[in-house]
Design a protein around this motif. Structure first.
Motif, PDB file in Angstrom:
ATOM      1  N   GLN A 198      14.246   4.920  14.012  1.00 55.05           N
ATOM      2  CA  GLN A 198      14.177   4.332  12.678  1.00 55.05           C
ATOM      3  C   GLN A 198      14.057   2.809  12.687  1.00 55.05           C
ATOM      4  OE1 GLN A 198      13.969   6.556   9.991  1.00 55.05           O
ATOM      5  NE2 GLN A 198      13.673   7.775  11.846  1.00 55.05           N
ATOM      6  N   TYR A 199      13.047   2.306  13.411  1.00 52.33           N
ATOM      7  CA  TYR A 199      12.757   0.880  13.332  1.00 52.33           C
ATOM      8  C   TYR A 199      11.258   0.686  13.162  1.00 52.33           C
ATOM      9  CZ  TYR A 199      11.333   1.085  18.289  1.00 52.33           C
ATOM     10  OH  TYR A 199      10.714   1.397  19.477  1.00 52.33           O
ATOM     11  N   LEU A 200      10.890  -0.455  12.603  1.00 49.42           N
ATOM     12  CA  LEU A 200       9.489  -0.813  12.404  1.00 49.42           C
ATOM     13  C   LEU A 200       9.129  -1.989  13.293  1.00 49.42           C
ATOM     14  CD1 LEU A 200       9.341  -0.579   8.500  1.00 49.42           C
ATOM     15  CD2 LEU A 200       8.692   1.177  10.168  1.00 49.42           C
ATOM     16  N   ILE A 201       7.883  -2.035  13.687  1.00 49.02           N
ATOM     17  CA  ILE A 201       7.396  -3.130  14.529  1.00 49.02           C
ATOM     18  C   ILE A 201       6.650  -4.121  13.643  1.00 49.02           C
ATOM     19  CG2 ILE A 201       5.932  -3.729  16.496  1.00 49.02           C
ATOM     20  CD1 ILE A 201       6.362  -0.932  17.567  1.00 49.02           C
ATOM     21  N   PRO A 202       7.024  -5.404  13.651  1.00 48.66           N
ATOM     22  CA  PRO A 202       6.346  -6.393  12.796  1.00 48.66           C
ATOM     23  C   PRO A 202       4.845  -6.422  13.049  1.00 48.66           C
ATOM     24  CG  PRO A 202       8.323  -7.331  13.801  1.00 48.66           C
ATOM     25  CD  PRO A 202       8.106  -6.007  14.458  1.00 48.66           C
ATOM     26  N   GLY A 203       4.087  -6.423  11.995  1.00 49.89           N
ATOM     27  CA  GLY A 203       2.634  -6.485  12.104  1.00 49.89           C
ATOM     28  C   GLY A 203       1.966  -5.147  12.299  1.00 49.89           C
ATOM     29  N   LEU A 204       2.736  -4.075  12.321  1.00 47.84           N
ATOM     30  CA  LEU A 204       2.153  -2.736  12.497  1.00 47.84           C
ATOM     31  C   LEU A 204       2.594  -1.841  11.332  1.00 47.84           C
ATOM     32  CD1 LEU A 204       2.663  -2.087  16.339  1.00 47.84           C
ATOM     33  CD2 LEU A 204       0.591  -2.856  15.173  1.00 47.84           C
ATOM     34  N   PRO A 205       1.935  -1.955  10.177  1.00 47.28           N
ATOM     35  CA  PRO A 205       2.303  -1.123   9.023  1.00 47.28           C
ATOM     36  C   PRO A 205       1.960   0.337   9.290  1.00 47.28           C
ATOM     37  CG  PRO A 205       0.297  -2.344   8.574  1.00 47.28           C
ATOM     38  CD  PRO A 205       0.812  -2.879   9.870  1.00 47.28           C
ATOM     39  N   LEU A 206       2.825   1.224   8.841  1.00 48.40           N
ATOM     40  CA  LEU A 206       2.635   2.657   9.095  1.00 48.40           C
ATOM     41  C   LEU A 206       1.484   3.243   8.301  1.00 48.40           C
ATOM     42  CD1 LEU A 206       6.351   3.923   9.184  1.00 48.40           C
ATOM     43  CD2 LEU A 206       4.908   3.132  11.069  1.00 48.40           C
ATOM     44  N   GLU A 207       1.044   2.546   7.241  1.00 54.07           N
ATOM     45  CA  GLU A 207      -0.061   3.057   6.438  1.00 54.07           C
ATOM     46  C   GLU A 207      -1.370   3.056   7.200  1.00 54.07           C
ATOM     47  OE1 GLU A 207       2.013   0.744   5.540  1.00 54.07           O
ATOM     48  OE2 GLU A 207       3.255   1.808   4.068  1.00 54.07           O
ATOM     49  N   ASN A 208      -1.487   2.174   8.192  1.00 52.98           N
ATOM     50  CA  ASN A 208      -2.697   2.089   8.998  1.00 52.98           C
ATOM     51  C   ASN A 208      -2.625   3.112  10.137  1.00 52.98           C
ATOM     52  OD1 ASN A 208      -4.213   0.882  11.498  1.00 52.98           O
ATOM     53  ND2 ASN A 208      -5.106  -0.150   9.721  1.00 52.98           N
ATOM     54  N   ASN A 209      -3.698   3.873  10.319  1.00 53.97           N
ATOM     55  CA  ASN A 209      -3.686   4.936  11.327  1.00 53.97           C
ATOM     56  C   ASN A 209      -3.461   4.395  12.731  1.00 53.97           C
ATOM     57  OD1 ASN A 209      -4.161   6.902   9.393  1.00 53.97           O
ATOM     58  ND2 ASN A 209      -6.392   6.827   9.640  1.00 53.97           N
ATOM     59  N   PHE A 210      -4.176   3.319  13.068  1.00 52.78           N
ATOM     60  CA  PHE A 210      -4.032   2.747  14.416  1.00 52.78           C
ATOM     61  C   PHE A 210      -2.624   2.215  14.628  1.00 52.78           C
ATOM     62  CE2 PHE A 210      -4.178  -1.018  17.179  1.00 52.78           C
ATOM     63  CZ  PHE A 210      -4.646  -0.431  18.342  1.00 52.78           C
TER      64      PHE A 210
END
Length: 399
Positions: free
Chosen positions: A166-178
């Motif tokens: 449950q963490y997000l990586i800055p600059g990598l939005p989950l909405e984008n497939n890549f």
């Protein structure tokens, strides 16, 4: 993996310790090496820990004012402390762990040649350890595979994009497939490192703890030999005149000293294992309890599949230690009952004094304790679960 009885227990123990060490060596920690050296695998493990810590802290702080998001991001903080505790133990106590394994190996090499009973007892205890390893391995494989498959399953089911960790990586939005694919792969690598670390660390701890049961069984064999000699003394007494010397006193004295020496070895080993692993065991139990509490709070607010799965992982990881702690308590009881069953009234006056000292010491065994306060047992696990429920209810009422 099973072996016939004819196989040397020392060879089995040596192979088993090497197999466990090969897992920690995958993470860059060669416990059996005379000197610990950092390599690229060690730095890769350190990078995975730092990477996870940094992204988790970022996700907690960048919660958009929603405490639930921050709570979900901190969910696996317990797993971080758990894995970090095992990694630091292997790094900082490398020599002590190696010394403990080599010492146990020397015991196997010495006693496997002392008769069929010792040979069979050593083999049966290795079989017991292999069974425990199988249970731990199957549990971790199932749990971490479920965590890794969940995002893909939910994506194919209804298009929901969730992350296993449950963490997000800055600059990598989950909405984008890549970006979602990259996030998933990074977290998958982190989970593999985490799973191997959890499993390997548990095996080294269990390798040390289960030998307490082995030594307890061997003490029983020595007491059986002593009781046989004492019963033979009682039989011989009926065949000689009153006051006559009963032969075999030197053997009985030797067997009594063997029992006393082995009980002292058992006590020293328990003290040594406790001193080596008590911080790691405390970190394991308490960090998993923290993860269970966070998972429970999240799911009380609304059902969240990843946290529910991690609740099961945390409960499983904590329970295997507490169950083993309860089994070890039975081992301590076995030692005390075995000593109490010695035919002490057939001992001489001086021998009874020595036996009394051992009996007194056996009443206060050096049990494995969490932070030196709570015993490692299922009873403690139930108390922790009750505390988690009470704290969770209090937090929900305040919100």
């Amino acid at each position: 993996m099973s072996y016939p009885v004819a196989v040397s227990p020392a060879s089995r123990f040596r192979e088993l310790s090497k197999n466990i060490n090969s897992l920690t060596n995958l993470l860059g920690v060669d416990v059996l090496a005379p000197k610990l050296e950092f390599n690229y695998r060690t730095w890769t493990t350190i990078f995975a820990i730092v990477n996870y810590t940094g992204f988790t802290v970022f996700s907690i702080l960048n919660n958009g004012g929603d405490w639930g998001v921050g709570l979900k991001a901190s969910l696996m903080g317990g797993g971080l402390f758990h894995g970090l505790g095992k990694f630091l133990t292997c790094l900082l106590k490398h020599q002590d762990m190696r010394r403990l394994i080599l010492y146990t190996r020397s015991i196997y090499e010495e006693y496997e040649n002392r008769g069929e009973s010792y040979h069979r007892t050593l083999n049966s205890n290795i079989d017991r350890l292999l069974g425990i390893m199988r249970i731990i391995r199957n549990g971790y494989v199932f749990a971490f595979c479920l965590m890794g498959i969940l995002p893909l399953a939910m994506l194919m089911y209804d298009g929901t994009r969730v992350t296993a960790m449950q963490y997000l990586i800055p600059g990598l939005p989950l909405e984008n497939n890549f970006c979602y694919t990259v996030t998933y792969l990074i977290q998958l690598v982190t989970m593999v490192v985490q799973g191997v670390g959890f499993y390997a660390g548990d095996l080294f701890v269990f390798l040390g703890l289960t030998q307490i049961l082995t030594f307890a069984d061997m003490l029983q064999l020595k007491i059986d030999e002593l009781n046989q000699a004492l019963e033979q003394k009682a039989d011989n007494r009926a065949q000689v005149r009153v006051g006559a010397r009963i032969y075999g006193e030197e053997k009985r004295q030797y067997l009594l000293l063997e029992v006393i020496k082995w009980h002292q070895l058992f006590t020293d080993y328990c003290r040594m294992v406790n001193a080596l692993y008590y911080e790691l065991i405390a970190t394991q139990v308490l960090s998993m309890a923290l993860a269970m509490m966070l998972s429970f709070c999240i799911n009380l607010a609304s059902f969240h599949m990843p946290s529910a799965i991690f609740f099961v992982v945390s409960a499983y990881s904590m329970s295997i230690y507490c169950i083993l702690g309860t089994i070890l308590e039975f081992g301590y009881d076995q030692v005390y009952e075995s000593i109490c069953n010695v035919t002490w009234y057939e001992l001489s006056g001086d021998q009874r004094k020595l036996f009394g000292l051992m009996l007194r010491e056996s009443q206060y065994p050096h049990t494995i304790r969490i932070l030196g306060v709570m015993s490692l047992s299922v009873r403690t696990a139930l108390q922790i679960i009750k505390l988690i429920y009470s704290v969770s209810m209090m937090m929900m009422n305040r919100t």
